[in-house]
Design an enzyme around this catalytic site. Sequence first.
Site, mmCIF file in Angstrom:
data_model
loop_
_atom_site.group_PDB
_atom_site.id
_atom_site.type_symbol
_atom_site.label_atom_id
_atom_site.label_comp_id
_atom_site.label_asym_id
_atom_site.label_seq_id
_atom_site.Cartn_x
_atom_site.Cartn_y
_atom_site.Cartn_z
ATOM 1 N N ASP A 58 -6.398 -4.668 -6.684
ATOM 2 C CA ASP A 58 -6.128 -3.230 -6.687
ATOM 3 C C ASP A 58 -4.642 -2.900 -6.602
ATOM 4 O OD1 ASP A 58 -5.739 -4.134 -4.103
ATOM 5 O OD2 ASP A 58 -6.841 -2.521 -3.132
ATOM 6 N N THR B 20 -4.483 -10.332 -2.553
ATOM 7 C CA THR B 20 -5.705 -9.647 -2.130
ATOM 8 C C THR B 20 -6.816 -9.978 -3.122
ATOM 9 O OG1 THR B 20 -6.812 -7.496 -1.984
ATOM 10 C CG2 THR B 20 -4.811 -7.560 -3.284
ATOM 11 N N ASP C 8 -1.643 -3.602 -0.764
ATOM 12 C CA ASP C 8 -0.793 -2.413 -0.888
ATOM 13 C C ASP C 8 -0.271 -1.916 0.465
ATOM 14 O OD1 ASP C 8 -3.299 -1.583 -0.216
ATOM 15 O OD2 ASP C 8 -3.486 -0.069 -1.792
ATOM 16 N N ARG D 80 -3.515 -7.203 11.195
ATOM 17 C CA ARG D 80 -3.365 -5.769 10.961
ATOM 18 C C ARG D 80 -2.494 -5.269 12.108
ATOM 19 N NH1 ARG D 80 -6.068 -5.027 5.956
ATOM 20 N NH2 ARG D 80 -8.007 -6.163 6.036
ATOM 21 N N GLY E 155 -5.351 -8.214 4.565
ATOM 22 C CA GLY E 155 -6.529 -9.056 4.347
ATOM 23 C C GLY E 155 -6.126 -10.381 3.728
ATOM 24 N N ARG F 232 -12.926 -2.581 -2.002
ATOM 25 C CA ARG F 232 -12.450 -1.281 -1.489
ATOM 26 C C ARG F 232 -12.595 -0.189 -2.567
ATOM 27 N NH1 ARG F 232 -7.215 -1.749 2.242
ATOM 28 N NH2 ARG F 232 -6.240 -2.592 0.374
ATOM 29 N N ASP G 148 -9.030 -7.946 -3.935
ATOM 30 C CA ASP G 148 -9.529 -6.682 -4.492
ATOM 31 C C ASP G 148 -9.005 -6.352 -5.892
ATOM 32 O OD1 ASP G 148 -10.878 -6.313 -2.110
ATOM 33 O OD2 ASP G 148 -9.316 -5.072 -1.218
HETATM 34 P P1 ADP Z 1 -3.316 -4.943 2.825
HETATM 35 O O1 ADP Z 1 -1.893 -5.401 2.800
HETATM 36 O O2 ADP Z 1 -4.264 -6.059 2.514
HETATM 37 O O3 ADP Z 1 -3.531 -3.693 2.025
HETATM 38 P P2 ADP Z 1 -3.355 -3.332 5.270
HETATM 39 O O4 ADP Z 1 -3.544 -2.047 4.572
HETATM 40 O O5 ADP Z 1 -4.091 -3.564 6.531
HETATM 41 O O6 ADP Z 1 -3.688 -4.599 4.352
HETATM 42 O O7 ADP Z 1 -1.773 -3.492 5.569
HETATM 43 C C1 ADP Z 1 -1.295 -4.646 6.207
HETATM 44 C C2 ADP Z 1 -0.233 -4.266 7.186
HETATM 45 O O8 ADP Z 1 0.864 -3.660 6.509
HETATM 46 C C3 ADP Z 1 -0.648 -3.251 8.240
HETATM 47 O O9 ADP Z 1 -1.389 -3.822 9.300
HETATM 48 C C4 ADP Z 1 0.698 -2.730 8.693
HETATM 49 O O10 ADP Z 1 1.307 -3.659 9.578
HETATM 50 C C5 ADP Z 1 1.496 -2.728 7.381
HETATM 51 N N1 ADP Z 1 1.462 -1.376 6.796
HETATM 52 C C6 ADP Z 1 0.434 -0.736 6.202
HETATM 53 N N2 ADP Z 1 0.758 0.515 5.830
HETATM 54 C C7 ADP Z 1 2.047 0.692 6.199
HETATM 55 C C8 ADP Z 1 2.979 1.784 6.100
HETATM 56 N N3 ADP Z 1 2.634 2.952 5.560
HETATM 57 N N4 ADP Z 1 4.225 1.594 6.589
HETATM 58 C C9 ADP Z 1 4.580 0.426 7.153
HETATM 59 N N5 ADP Z 1 3.761 -0.629 7.288
HETATM 60 C C10 ADP Z 1 2.510 -0.513 6.823
#
Ligand code: ADP
Length: 319
Positions: A129, A125, A103, A72, A11, A171, A127
């Site tokens: 968090d 972020t 995260d 994403r 995000g 979230r 959030d």
């Molecule tokens: P944020 O970073 O804001 O929490 P997301 O949860 O969508 O947003 O994570 C962003 C990107 O990080 C995902 O689209 C994916 O490419 C990568 N990602 C998320 N979780 C994992 C994971 N367990 N292992 C590897 N890459 C991940």
Amino acid sequence: IKKIGVLTSGGDAPGMNAAVRAVVRTAIAKGIEVYGIYDGYLGLHEGRIKKLERHNVSDMINRGGTFLGSARFPEFKEESVRHTAIANMRKLDIEALVVVGGDGSYMGAKKMTEMGFPCIGLPGTIDNDIAGTDYTIGFHTALNTVLDAIDRLRDTSSSHNRISIVEIMGRHCGDLTMMAAIGGGAEFTIIPEKGYNEDELVASIVSDVEKGKKHAIIAITEHITNVADLAMVIEKRTHLETRATILGHTQRGGSPCAFDRIMASEMGAFAVELLIQGEAGRCVGIQSNKLTHHDIIDAIENMARPFNQSIYDLTKILS
Ligand code: ADP
């Protein structure tokens, strides 16, 4: 270290540009080349990587969103996909990567570090968090946006004797809701950390209305309940007009506030310093006004974000 990469992921958040700008300019000042990766891990996998110069980050300090783009890309959870991504950087002799994101993005950075490619995470972020930091980049800007919205809702709800429900992002984290409730003078604060009991909430609103309260603001974090349905229940029980406002993505946009610009700049510069010192697999934070860094794996797996109980208590005392 001679060449590093930088990307924004997950995000978007106001201040991500300021962080990238700081990475670029600090690195160049130390004689390190910087490569920008477009659209997060998606662009990394597709090899969309461009060298950044000082002027590429001109006029970026005040700009919301992220000029590198974000995406994403769930496929990044697959090891083979990450192999290609790492190979794309090695082809250009990029030796380390700074990831600005939440995260989920930290998980990607952690896994690449485990595969032998050093990464440093910056918390980007709205959030708030992320473990290992008191504040994330974008949180304070979003907070000001939410406050502005609550102020406007207060004007109209007090003129019309109306109850306003404001749905706020975050979230699983109630920080944005709690801080906005204090700053905006909300009467009721509903956050994920404290559970939700609709009957109790409605009963206390009814009791306040019976005591003479003519209008109220209810601050509630997203994903707790359907706020439009809640508004109908409250209206029926109180006989006061009740409206729900979902602030949505307005909270993610806008020019970063002073705090976010400065914190993002400090964190971006610190990330480069850490790489120069040979650190890898770290995530940067600010704790008690000091820049800190923690093991990124530890931050994800073992460090819990402390819940701000005194702020929560204050929302009740001041309501
Ligand atoms: P944020 O970073 O804001 O929490 P997301 O949860 O969508 O947003 O994570 C962003 C990107 O990080 C995902 O689209 C994916 O490419 C990568 N990602 C998320 N979780 C994992 C994971 N367990 N292992 C590897 N890459 C991940």
